[in-house]
Design a protein around this motif. Structure first.
Motif, PDB file in Angstrom:
ATOM      1  N   UNK A 108       0.837  -1.205   0.000  1.00 38.38           N
ATOM      2  CA  UNK A 108       0.000   0.000   0.000  1.00 38.38           C
ATOM      3  C   UNK A 108       0.872   1.256   0.000  1.00 38.38           C
ATOM      4  N   UNK A 109       1.953   1.232   0.757  1.00 40.88           N
ATOM      5  CA  UNK A 109       2.872   2.364   0.793  1.00 40.88           C
ATOM      6  C   UNK A 109       3.498   2.582  -0.584  1.00 40.88           C
ATOM      7  N   UNK A 110       3.931   1.512  -1.220  1.00 39.18           N
ATOM      8  CA  UNK A 110       4.515   1.600  -2.566  1.00 39.18           C
ATOM      9  C   UNK A 110       3.501   2.155  -3.553  1.00 39.18           C
ATOM     10  N   UNK A 111       2.258   1.626  -3.477  1.00 39.64           N
ATOM     11  CA  UNK A 111       1.213   2.126  -4.387  1.00 39.64           C
ATOM     12  C   UNK A 111       0.917   3.601  -4.118  1.00 39.64           C
ATOM     13  N   UNK A 115       1.177   6.637  -6.762  1.00 42.36           N
ATOM     14  CA  UNK A 115       0.067   7.555  -7.012  1.00 42.36           C
ATOM     15  C   UNK A 115       0.515   8.994  -6.757  1.00 42.36           C
ATOM     16  N   UNK A 116       1.295   9.199  -5.696  1.00 36.30           N
ATOM     17  CA  UNK A 116       1.797  10.539  -5.400  1.00 36.30           C
ATOM     18  C   UNK A 116       2.696  11.044  -6.531  1.00 36.30           C
ATOM     19  N   UNK A 117       3.581  10.165  -7.051  1.00 32.31           N
ATOM     20  CA  UNK A 117       4.462  10.539  -8.163  1.00 32.31           C
ATOM     21  C   UNK A 117       3.636  10.902  -9.396  1.00 32.31           C
ATOM     22  N   UNK A 118       2.646  10.063  -9.692  1.00 28.63           N
ATOM     23  CA  UNK A 118       1.776  10.344 -10.843  1.00 28.63           C
ATOM     24  C   UNK A 118       1.054  11.668 -10.634  1.00 28.63           C
TER      25      UNK A 118
END
Length: 143
Positions: A108-111, A115-118
């Motif tokens: 979840x942290x990786x996802x 999402x934050x990068x996107x």
């Protein structure tokens, strides 16, 4: 005397023709012998049964009680082992769930980071697009 002869002849005739008294005697003798032998045989059978019963009570019954006690102890040991195995299995399952939860949180942290990068990239693209649009608008508004 004639009477005596007639009577003797009648007795002789009844003995020659009528065999019932002799047969009844033989039958009574046969029945008596049969009943005595049968009673003796039944008595021996009952004595043998009594001996077998007392032997069973003296020897086999205590051994069966010992076997029953041994079986009970073995069942208790098996029950304890099963409970310990189930507790171990439960602990393994708990540890596996904890590990799964940690992996889930990492995923979840990786996802979230993706999402934050996107989002940052999308905000950058939109900012650039709006800046370009503002420049174009400023060009046309000077006319």
């Amino acid at each position: 005397m004639m009477e005596k002869i007639v009577k003797d002849v009648g007795d002789i005739q009844s003995r020659l023709i009528d065999h019932r008294p002799v047969l009844q005697g033989e039958i009574r003798y046969f029945i008596r012998e049969f009943e005595e032998k049968r009673a003796f045989r039944e008595c021996r059978l009952l004595e043998n049964l009594n001996k077998m019963t007392s032997d069973t009570n003296e020897h086999d019954l205590p051994r069966c009680s010992e076997i029953e006690a041994g079986n009970h102890m073995a069942q208790r040991i098996q029950q304890r082992e099963l409970e310990a195995e189930q507790n171990t299995h439960l602990q393994v399952c708990v540890e596996r769930r904890k590990q799964d939860w940690k992996e889930f949180l990492k995923e979840q942290s990786r996802l979230k980071e993706e999402v934050d990068e996107e989002h940052v990239k999308a905000v950058g693209r939109l900012s650039a697009l709006y800046n370009d649009m503002k420049k174009d608008l400023d060009k046309y508004s000077s006319f």
